[in-house]
Write an enzyme that holds these catalytic residues in place. Structure first.
Site, PDB file in Angstrom:
ATOM      1  N   GLU A 186       0.795  -1.224   0.000  1.00  0.00           N
ATOM      2  CA  GLU A 186       0.000   0.000   0.000  1.00  0.00           C
ATOM      3  C   GLU A 186       0.828   1.274   0.000  1.00  0.00           C
ATOM      4  OE1 GLU A 186      -2.434  -0.729   3.432  1.00  0.00           O
ATOM      5  OE2 GLU A 186      -3.872  -1.931   2.302  1.00  0.00           O
ATOM      6  N   GLU A 235      -6.463  -6.900  -2.094  1.00  0.00           N
ATOM      7  CA  GLU A 235      -6.897  -7.318  -0.757  1.00  0.00           C
ATOM      8  C   GLU A 235      -8.415  -7.183  -0.652  1.00  0.00           C
ATOM      9  OE1 GLU A 235      -4.951  -5.268   2.420  1.00  0.00           O
ATOM     10  OE2 GLU A 235      -2.935  -5.600   1.635  1.00  0.00           O
TER      11      GLU A 235
END
Length: 882
Positions: free
Chosen positions: A480, A546
């Protein structure tokens, strides 16, 4: 050319390397806290120094695994025990700074023979001593930087040697204040971040300080072969079967000559019976990289991801010869394949191609095999096999952990799991967001780690360690978040092009270069339970790195880590449409994630066992729908999806298809069903029956059979129709809205979907339970029992076949959980691999499940357990195949 053939003939007569040995120093270690010893490393590393009062040590392992082995701490995976172990943030680093000592026998090397010491992983810094000599001139730093020492000059004349290593914890250790990665400062080092705590794990109290990976001794002649690199080129569009055009094999290696004189010889490798060689002269005290002539591999047996073809593997043997003597050799496992990527303008995300074919990614996020770094080949194999059994084709190794070990990759090669490998960054600790839990501001955290040079050096080393594995599919700069600019530049412009050059590099896990997130947000999630319809109808990120749901195990799983007093189900408070779950404090400590209103339609749980059963119904439904929903929009909305997450390295109560003890729950089998390569499925939003074909072949001459069953087992045939479907696509066939609305209205219903070939062999089977008009499973609550006949048969020493037969005119035998049980303890044998589980059997029909397990001497006659929603528990002995 004639001269070249004669050279190969001569080389074929070379003598084997008699002195070539590698062995691991993995037993007989001792350890003690640094506070207990006043002597220095020169003294401690001499065999005359007494260590009789030192404790047995676990190596590979950590300080905490050593303490646990010596019963100095309780099992931190059980109950609230982790709170009883002192945390390094409060004790100070010296508390977990330890000396590790190993006595071993190795004779003084003769002539130009060399002996090498390899440490594959120490966390975090260390000094290394052998027989009174310090081997590292500077303190070693970094969890992910291998160490190699030429110990030839330091071996004892009598062959009795002592290795002593003092290991210092990370600095800083981070404050485990409840944030993701604690206060974030754990990320100042080049280490793993989850050890300071996350939302799925509590802090690891020693931060995994120790000699955590393998320590090996290697013996060579004059020249050491290091870091062989094998690249396979597979041009064109291939299929798994039939003759293949040639593939090109490109091989390089580093050669180290540590002697004081130049050495001439031949570097060669053998692959599939073919030999390629190169004459080399190495100056004294030098290391150089050598490239060998390219090899055209005729009619290669290709490696494919799970579900698309076989996982063919070759063994490449590389040797350096001086005359006819092998100086050193390395074995490399090779899967012949080529990975490409292509931007999909429709989905606005990247497509993964392998051997010229596009692959729809069905993946799972992986943290680490064991939170305390207790890695074994057998556990790696079992966990990756579970992922294969889920019909997944990719594992993403999350950036808060580590570059996975070679043994992990060997299992992924074996089972056909592509790997997306993150480097050691996370948006949480490394400053993507403003976070009041963090000690330092975003700008400071964006510059973590403190030592960029060490990060870059470690990354290069880890790339060399795993780059030969066919399963390694892509590199990712971080979870991320991108690394700082100089690290990112080094990775994408220098390290990966130079040391690998064959794989897709993603700057970070939800980068627009992977998946253009035009829906807004962070590009991943959601992470909790969702309405089934959302998976089908809500468009999310086109290559979602995710996305996940719940994952609590059943009663047998929970009792492995919850004290008896805490085996209580959640209490549901508040309105039925959106209740608040009040859970036991130990459940909360083990990061339980709520089932919210989605469990209540089955009835509020009466006790922990009832909760575990009903949770499995939700688990199955959630993960089947997740993958079916993404597959239904294959190449239209999505090019892939990676579930957060498929396994837990600790006894957490969320995001897992099997528990820490390798006991699968219904998530695994719901996902296995929804992910099968050729799959028939029901869209609950528009009631369409669909088929998805994740293969390279047209599937023709199939009979689509749709049947409905009421709660008494009465069957209504909805349709039978011949269907076909093209490769790599999903297709709608017919709606069943009228039947579902009519039959499900009062008590709910069952919907059976099958694809059959012309011999009536079932090639895809899917079975849904649908609620009544109020969204309740009222029919299930009052469902009549059925007496299922169970037969067992031992078909091989490690396989048991179990057949369930449901009488005609009976209700459906619903949701049967099979297990293999130790008759003495009445506990499940783990791990066991089932061809299916949580199975339902239609009236008048049978279903066979094969159990694959490893027999042990302490369980000579396991028994089979079968228990269903409306089937009484049975324990049956296993009949002999004779």
């Amino acid at each position: 050319m004639k001269k070249y053939r004669l050279l190969l003939l001569a080389l074929g007569l070379a003598s084997p390397l008699a002195a070539q040995q590698r062995y691991e120093l993995n037993s007989g270690w001792k350890a003690t806290p640094i506070a207990n010893v006043k002597a220095d490393g020169q003294a401690i590393s001499q065999s005359s120094f007494a260590t009789t009062d030192w404790a047995p040590a676990v190596v590979p392992g950590t300080v905490l695994t050593t303490q646990l082995e010596n019963k100095q701490v309780p099992d931190p995976f059980f109950g609230m025990n982790n709170n009883r172990i002192p945390d390094i943030y409060k004790t100070g680093r010296d508390y977990y700074t330890y000396w590790f000592v190993k006595d071993f026998k190795e004779a003084k090397a003769a002539g130009d023979d060399q002996v090498w010491l390899h440490l594959r992983g120490v966390n975090y810094s260390c000094e290394v001593f052998l027989n009174g000599q310090k081997l590292n001139k500077k303190t070693h730093h970094g969890m992910f930087l291998r160490q190699t020492y030429n110990i030839t000059p330091y071996l004892a004349k009598d062959g009795n040697n002592r290795l002593a290593v003092v290991v210092y914890p990370p600095d800083p250790v981070g404050n485990p204040n409840g944030g993701q990665g604690g206060d974030g400062t754990i990320a100042r080092g080049v280490s793993h971040q989850y050890v300071a705590g996350w939302d799925w794990i509590r802090p690891i109290r020693d931060r995994n300080t120790g000699i955590w990976d393998k320590v090996t001794i290697e013996k060579t002649k004059q020249v050491n072969v290091k870091n062989p690199h094998v690249v396979t080129r597979v041009p064109g569009v291939r299929k798994p079967e039939g003759p293949q055009a040639p593939a090109t094999i490109e091989v390089t290696a580093e050669l180290e000559n540590p002697t004081a004189k130049k050495v001439s010889g031949v570097l060669q490798y053998t692959l599939d019976g073919q030999k390629v060689s190169q004459k080399v002269t190495l100056p004294a005290n030098s290391t150089q990289q050598v490239s060998l002539e390219k090899l055209a591999l005729q009619n290669p047996k290709l490696w494919w991801p799970n579900g698309y073809g076989p996982q063919n593997l070759y063994q490449l043997k590389m040797q350096f010869l001086v005359g006819k003597t092998v100086s050193d050799e390395e074995d490399v496992q090779v899967g012949v394949r080529e990975i490409q990527t292509k931007w999909n303008a429709t989905t606005q995300s990247m497509q993964v191609h392998l051997n010229g074919q596009k692959i729809f990614i069905k993946g799972g996020n992986w943290i680490i095999s064991d939170a305390m770094l207790r890695f074994t080949d057998a556990r790696y194999d079992a966990e990756i096999r579970f992922h294969r059994d889920m019909n997944l084709n990719l594992i993403r190794v999350w950036g808060g952990a580590l570059v996975e070990r070679p043994e992990f990759y060997q299992a992924c090669d074996k089972y056909g799991m592509l790997v997306m490998q993150d480097f050691w960054m996370s948006g949480d600790a490394n400053g993507r967001w403003v976070d009041p839990m963090k000690l330092e501001d975003q700008w400071t955290r964006r510059q973590y780690p403190n030592d960029h040079r060490l990060f870059i050096e470690s990354a290069a080393d880890q790339v060399k360690m795993v780059r030969n594995y066919a399963s390694l599919g892509m590199w990712c700069g971080g979870n991320e978040i991108t690394p700082p600019k100089d690290i990112l530049t080094a990775l994408q412009d220098s390290i990966l092009p130079k040391l690998d050059g064959t794989r897709w590099f993603v700057p970070y896990s939800n980068s627009d270069s992977m998946s253009y997130n035009n829906q807004g947000g962070n590009g991943d999630g959601p992470y909790g339970i969702q309405p089934i319809s959302r998976f089908w109808a809500h468009r999310t990120y086109p290559f979602n790195s995710e996305v996940g749901s719940v994952g609590v195990g059943d009663y047998e799983s929970l009792e492995r880590f919850l004290p008896a007093a805490n085996m209580v189900p959640p209490k549901y408070l508040g309105p039925k449409s959106k209740p608040t779950e009040k859970v036991d404090s130990v459940w909360d400590y083990h990061t339980y994630i709520g089932y919210e209103q989605y469990l209540l339609p089955y009835g509020a749980p009466k006790d922990a066992r009832d909760f575990g059963l009903k949770a499995q119904l939700v688990n199955y439904d959630q993960y089947r729908a997740l993958m079916e929903g993404f597959s239904s929009h294959m190449w239209e909305w999505y090019t892939g999806s990676i579930i957060w997450k498929t396994q837990n390295p600790w006894t957490a109560m969320r995001g897992q298809m099997y528990d820490y003890y390798l006991d699968p729950n219904a998530c695994l089998y719901g996902l296995r069903n929804g992910s099968e390569p050729l799959h028939v499925m029901y869209n609950p939003v528009d009631t369409m029956v669909m088929i998805t074909n994740n293969t390279f072949e047209v599937k023709r001459d199939m009979m689509l059979v749709v049947d409905a069953y009421d709660m008494a087992g009465k069957k209504t045939n909805v349709t039978q129709v011949i269907v076909e479907i093209n490769p790599s696509m999903s297709k709608k066939y017919l709606p069943v809205n009228a039947v579902v609305r009519q039959m499900a209205k009062e008590k709910g219903m069952f919907l059976s979907l099958q694809l059959q070939d012309f011999n009536k062999k079932v090639i895809s089977n899917n079975f849904y339970w649908l609620s009544d008009a109020k969204g309740e499973y009222s029919g299930l609550k009052g469902m009549a029992k059925t007496a299922v006949k169970v037969t067992t048969k031992q078909t091989a020493k490690d396989k048991i076949e179990v057949t369930l037969t449901n009488p005609a005119n009976a209700p459906v035998a619903f949701f049967n959980r099979l297990a293999l049980v130790n008759p003495k303890t009445q506990k499940r044998i783990l791990p066991v691999f089932y061809t299916d589980n949580y199975v339902s059997v239609l009236p008048g029909e049978s279903k066979t499940v094969v159990m694959d397990y490893t027999p042990t001497s302490d369980v000579t006659a396991p028994v089979v357990s079968v228990e269903g929603w409306n089937v009484e528990k049975q324990l049956l002995p296993v009949a002999s195949s004779n």
